[in-house]
Design an enzyme around this catalytic site. Structure first.
Site, PDB file in Angstrom:
ATOM      1  N   GLU A  24      67.057 144.405   3.039  1.00 24.04           N
ATOM      2  CA  GLU A  24      65.827 144.346   3.842  1.00 24.04           C
ATOM      3  C   GLU A  24      66.066 143.623   5.167  1.00 24.04           C
ATOM      4  O   GLU A  24      67.078 142.936   5.343  1.00 24.04           O
ATOM      5  CB  GLU A  24      64.714 143.654   3.061  1.00 24.04           C
ATOM      6  CG  GLU A  24      65.012 142.208   2.705  1.00 24.04           C
ATOM      7  CD  GLU A  24      63.751 141.375   2.496  1.00 24.04           C
ATOM      8  OE1 GLU A  24      62.905 141.353   3.403  1.00 24.04           O
ATOM      9  OE2 GLU A  24      63.642 140.739   1.431  1.00 24.04           O
ATOM     10  N   LYS A 158      60.042 132.684  -6.209  1.00 25.19           N
ATOM     11  CA  LYS A 158      60.021 131.358  -5.602  1.00 25.19           C
ATOM     12  C   LYS A 158      58.878 130.510  -6.091  1.00 25.19           C
ATOM     13  O   LYS A 158      57.791 131.029  -6.359  1.00 25.19           O
ATOM     14  CB  LYS A 158      59.788 131.556  -4.109  1.00 25.19           C
ATOM     15  CG  LYS A 158      60.968 131.196  -3.338  1.00 25.19           C
ATOM     16  CD  LYS A 158      60.763 131.287  -1.890  1.00 25.19           C
ATOM     17  CE  LYS A 158      62.178 131.196  -1.360  1.00 25.19           C
ATOM     18  NZ  LYS A 158      62.311 131.689  -0.042  1.00 25.19           N
TER      19      LYS A 158
HETATM   20  N1  PSU Z   1      60.410 135.646  -0.252  1.00 25.62           N
HETATM   21  C1  PSU Z   1      61.532 135.014   0.127  1.00 25.62           C
HETATM   22  N2  PSU Z   1      62.122 135.379   1.292  1.00 25.62           N
HETATM   23  C2  PSU Z   1      61.618 136.386   2.075  1.00 25.62           C
HETATM   24  C3  PSU Z   1      60.443 137.054   1.639  1.00 25.62           C
HETATM   25  C4  PSU Z   1      59.875 136.650   0.479  1.00 25.62           C
HETATM   26  O1  PSU Z   1      62.003 134.133  -0.555  1.00 25.62           O
HETATM   27  O2  PSU Z   1      62.187 136.684   3.129  1.00 25.62           O
HETATM   28  C5  PSU Z   1      59.911 138.204   2.447  1.00 25.62           C
HETATM   29  C6  PSU Z   1      60.372 139.536   1.837  1.00 25.62           C
HETATM   30  O3  PSU Z   1      60.554 140.467   2.873  1.00 25.62           O
HETATM   31  C7  PSU Z   1      59.177 139.937   0.998  1.00 25.62           C
HETATM   32  C8  PSU Z   1      58.041 139.470   1.872  1.00 25.62           C
HETATM   33  O4  PSU Z   1      59.091 141.327   0.737  1.00 25.62           O
HETATM   34  O5  PSU Z   1      58.488 138.212   2.382  1.00 25.62           O
HETATM   35  C9  PSU Z   1      56.755 139.318   1.095  1.00 25.62           C
HETATM   36  O6  PSU Z   1      55.724 139.030   1.990  1.00 25.62           O
HETATM   37  P1  PSU Z   1      54.211 138.997   1.456  1.00 25.62           P
HETATM   38  O7  PSU Z   1      54.166 137.803   0.560  1.00 25.62           O
HETATM   39  O8  PSU Z   1      53.401 138.831   2.694  1.00 25.62           O
HETATM   40  O9  PSU Z   1      53.979 140.293   0.753  1.00 25.62           O
END
Ligand code: PSU
Ligand code: MN
Length: 306
Positions: A24, A158
């Site tokens: 990604e 996380k």
């Molecule tokens: N969690 C991490 N590192 C990240 C992300 C999430 O530890 O870089 C990023 C990923 O791209 C994930 C996105 O798909 O954040 C999720 O965002 P949201 O919670 O807004 O859906």
């Protein structure tokens, strides 16, 4: 179908029928600061190559959907400001308006599937945020796993998330959650958590077999593979708990909402741990890239039920 702009190495790998692993780009633009982000992106790509697969970092650049970035594109993206964070809801609009955006787990899965790539490595997925009972903040990543047939290798969820609720939503959505090599569901910076993993597998061949069998059953969606952070790189959960609580309180005070929440928390945790969170993050992403490469190879070679 939308035109796919494959990098030279991805096009060659797919023509030759060799394994490809999607990566990604939101982790580069919104997950880590420059220049470490570029360094990590290059290192993870090199790890995939060293493991015998080809990396395909996915992003939208000037309205083009890229499956694999050339090094100059990767470098430009890592330094760009104001890059959109794209999920299922906004990828089409970005492409249609000629914009530039980094793909989250959800958007990367969509693009990987369009490009015929079945395995994807990242650090952490989005999930159910703490306080979701009020905010309704549940990442689109979870719903994507339920509908797009890509196996995603991450280091668990996380502690910025409500991990039990994240596992509940995955179960409700019918997403297989497979922990690699242990019973405990890993918690990103910690290799274990008090929660048991719904499923456990000890080798890449089994994970590839489960991926294929899901398709044979006619079930939509992918799998989440939780790969524990390597020993020696963990940060004790007790050290992080007050930092996460502080970052969350600041987000609440400042009214951070929607897609701003995850990048805000990641950035504050990076600052408050004086970079220690990033060192751990790098180790686990590299580890995930290596496992994803093995799964991608096994998918190409192993018959189901072998
Ligand atoms: N969690 C991490 N590192 C990240 C992300 C999430 O530890 O870089 C990023 C990923 O791209 C994930 C996105 O798909 O954040 C999720 O965002 P949201 O919670 O807004 O859906
Ligand atoms: Mn969200």
């Amino acid at each position: 179908m939308i035109p796919l702009h494959r990098s030279a190495e991805v096009a060659a790998a797919q023509a030759a029928g060799t394994p490809v692993v999607a990566l990604e780009s939101t982790i580069i633009t919104h997950g880590m600061p420059y220049p470490q982000n570029l360094e990590v992106a290059r290192t993870v790509e090199a790890d995939v190559r060293a493991a015998g697969a080809t990396p395909a970092t996915i992003a939208v650049v000037d309205g083009n959907l890229h499956i694999g970035l050339e090094d100059a594109q990767l470098s430009a993206l890592a330094q760009a400001t104001g890059v959109a964070k794209l999920s299922r809801a906004d990828m089409a609009a970005c492409i249609a308006t000629g914009g530039t955006g980094a793909t989250t787990v959800a958007a990367t899965m969509i693009a990987a599937h369009l490009a015929g790539i079945a395995v994807f490595a990242t650090g952490g997925i989005g999930g159910v945020h703490k306080g979701a009972e009020d905010s309704f903040d549940i990442s689109a990543d979870l719903l994507e796993l339920a509908q797009t047939p890509v196996t995603v290798v991450a280091a668990g969820a996380k502690a910025i998330l409500d991990v039990p609720k994240t596992l509940e939503v995955l179960e409700t959505q019918g997403v297989p959650v497979i922990t690699y090599g242990q019973d405990s569901f890993p918690a990103f910076w910690s290799s274990t958590s008090p929660l048991n993993s719904p499923l456990r597998m000890d080798d890449a061949t089994q994970i590839a077999g489960a991926h294929k069998t899901r398709a044979l059953l006619g079930l939509p969606g992918g799998q989440l593979v939780a790969n524990p952070i390597p020993a020696g790189h963990e940060i004790p959960a007790a050290d992080l708990a007050p930092i996460i609580a502080r970052a969350q309180a600041e987000a609440d005070q400042q009214g951070v909402s929607g897609k701003g929440v995850t990048p805000f928390l990641l950035q504050r945790i990076f600052e408050l741990t004086e970079g220690q969170s990033l060192t751990a993050n790098i180790a686990l992403v590299r580890n995930n890239a290596r496992l994803a490469s093995k799964i991608a190879a096994a998918l190409l070679s192993e018959p189901v039920n072998a």
